[in-house]
Design a protein around this motif. Structure first.
Motif, mmCIF file in Angstrom:
data_model
loop_
_atom_site.group_PDB
_atom_site.id
_atom_site.type_symbol
_atom_site.label_atom_id
_atom_site.label_comp_id
_atom_site.label_asym_id
_atom_site.label_seq_id
_atom_site.Cartn_x
_atom_site.Cartn_y
_atom_site.Cartn_z
ATOM 1 N N THR A 36 3.603 3.885 -1.518
ATOM 2 C CA THR A 36 4.332 4.323 -2.705
ATOM 3 C C THR A 36 5.304 5.421 -2.299
ATOM 4 O OG1 THR A 36 2.469 3.827 -4.160
ATOM 5 C CG2 THR A 36 4.157 5.298 -5.021
ATOM 6 N N ARG A 67 1.615 -6.025 -4.591
ATOM 7 C CA ARG A 67 1.958 -4.906 -5.461
ATOM 8 C C ARG A 67 3.420 -4.543 -5.251
ATOM 9 N NH1 ARG A 67 0.596 1.199 -5.777
ATOM 10 N NH2 ARG A 67 0.839 1.139 -3.538
ATOM 11 N N GLU A 69 2.901 8.174 -0.220
ATOM 12 C CA GLU A 69 1.455 8.090 -0.021
ATOM 13 C C GLU A 69 1.081 6.632 0.193
ATOM 14 O OE1 GLU A 69 -0.694 9.391 -3.451
ATOM 15 O OE2 GLU A 69 0.736 8.482 -4.857
ATOM 16 N N ARG A 70 -0.051 6.426 0.877
ATOM 17 C CA ARG A 70 -0.544 5.077 1.112
ATOM 18 C C ARG A 70 -1.904 4.914 0.456
ATOM 19 N NH1 ARG A 70 1.582 6.290 6.246
ATOM 20 N NH2 ARG A 70 3.339 4.964 6.860
ATOM 21 N N ASP A 71 -2.121 3.738 -0.116
ATOM 22 C CA ASP A 71 -3.393 3.385 -0.718
ATOM 23 C C ASP A 71 -3.971 2.229 0.076
ATOM 24 O OD1 ASP A 71 -5.580 2.736 -2.219
ATOM 25 O OD2 ASP A 71 -4.469 2.170 -4.022
ATOM 26 N N ASN A 72 -4.939 2.525 0.949
ATOM 27 C CA ASN A 72 -5.476 1.489 1.827
ATOM 28 C C ASN A 72 -6.126 0.350 1.055
ATOM 29 O OD1 ASN A 72 -4.672 2.880 4.130
ATOM 30 N ND2 ASN A 72 -6.587 4.031 4.236
ATOM 31 N N GLU A 73 -6.600 0.639 -0.149
ATOM 32 C CA GLU A 73 -7.242 -0.409 -0.937
ATOM 33 C C GLU A 73 -6.236 -1.430 -1.455
ATOM 34 O OE1 GLU A 73 -9.494 1.401 -4.001
ATOM 35 O OE2 GLU A 73 -10.954 2.320 -2.639
ATOM 36 N N SER A 74 -4.939 -1.086 -1.389
ATOM 37 C CA SER A 74 -3.912 -1.992 -1.895
ATOM 38 C C SER A 74 -3.315 -2.864 -0.808
ATOM 39 C CB SER A 74 -2.778 -1.183 -2.568
ATOM 40 O OG SER A 74 -3.275 -0.454 -3.672
ATOM 41 N N GLU A 75 -3.808 -2.750 0.429
ATOM 42 C CA GLU A 75 -3.194 -3.466 1.538
ATOM 43 C C GLU A 75 -3.255 -4.975 1.370
ATOM 44 O OE1 GLU A 75 -4.626 -2.227 5.295
ATOM 45 O OE2 GLU A 75 -3.914 -0.171 5.100
ATOM 46 N N PRO A 122 0.801 -1.232 0.000
ATOM 47 C CA PRO A 122 0.000 0.000 0.000
ATOM 48 C C PRO A 122 0.832 1.280 0.000
ATOM 49 C CG PRO A 122 0.088 -0.901 2.197
ATOM 50 C CD PRO A 122 0.766 -1.913 1.312
#
Length: 268
Positions: free
Chosen positions: A32, A57, A47-53, A30
């Protein structure tokens, strides 16, 4: 961009070199990271993408520039180092894992579970080595594990499946896998729905396939209420050697080897 002689796209923790004015983007789970090297400075934003946890990736590619909407940190040098390295480390507290289903282990039995936990990334520059910033890949909430007194322990809380089969583990480059053997040497059935993994006592290893592993551990229940005998496993996971250690353990266990590993209430 040039990479180290043995660099692999899967082994994101290996040193990487940037030319002047070059940017680089690295996505690990999550998180980047954006990096740029100038003549007298290194620039970082993230930045963090919680949907990618829950996704696997891992991306590395040249970026045109750092995103303007993200806060940027600047580190100044007389002459900026050419090489950076993203070093994975284990969390500085134990992680409490809540199992999706209660697990019961009869007296005299033992069971092996594979449990993963997110790592911290130590952003360093090389020659000489200097740590600039440490970022957890995921933000975990705090939790108190144990009785509500000084006998308990402040931990991190995480949700993950306690997988019983090694083949069921999904490839996730931002989480370290711990093989946990639970031995029930008491006279009653051991039932648990939470398990504490003592990460500060474990070393971290990196496999050539890009997976991260910790020392295996054995937790032995012997009618000691919520305390368990703790010891390191005798052998590393298949394909790993001590030469592949990425970070040593932060602490050593005492002579008794007791840790708070299970919940305080056991259903017999």
């Amino acid at each position: 961009m040039s990479t180290s002689e043995h660099a692999s796209p899967l082994q994101w923790w290996l040193p990487q070199a940037l030319e002047l004015e070059q940017c680089w983007q690295v996505a690990i789970g999550p998180l980047t990271l954006y990096l740029k090297r100038n003549l007298q400075e290194w620039l970082f934003s993230f930045e963090r993408d919680n949907e990618s946890e829950l996704q696997c990736r891992l991306e590395s590619n040249g970026a045109v520039c750092l995103p303007e909407l993200l806060a940027t940190q600047r580190f100044m040098f007389r002459h900026s180092p050419t090489t950076f390295q993203l070093k994975p480390k284990l969390l500085d507290r134990s992680v409490v894992i809540k199992t999706r289903q209660r697990v019961s282990i009869p007296p005299g039995e033992n069971s092996v579970f594979y449990i993963s936990s997110p790592v911290v990334i130590d952003i360093t520059v090389q020659q000489p080595e200097l740590s600039l910033l440490q970022l957890p890949v995921q933000r975990l909430s705090d939790t108190w594990f144990g009785p509500p007194t000084h006998h308990g322990e402040l931990c991190y809380a995480d949700k993950t499946q306690a997988r019983h089969c090694l083949e069921e583990i999904p490839p996730r480059p931002h989480r370290a896998i711990t093989a946990v053997t639970i031995e029930n040497r008491s006279t009653a059935i051991l039932t648990l729905d939470k398990l504490s993994i003592p990460l500060p006592y474990l070393a971290l290893y990196g496999h050539q396939d890009g997976s991260l592993w910790t020392d295996p551990i054995v937790l032995r229940h012997e009618n000691l209420q919520s305390l368990s005998h703790f010891q390191l496993g005798q052998t590393l996971p298949v394909g790993l050697t001590s030469q592949q250690q990425l970070a040593p353990a932060q602490f050593k266990t005492d002579s008794r080897g007791l840790v708070r590993a299970f919940t305080d209430i056991f259903q017999h």
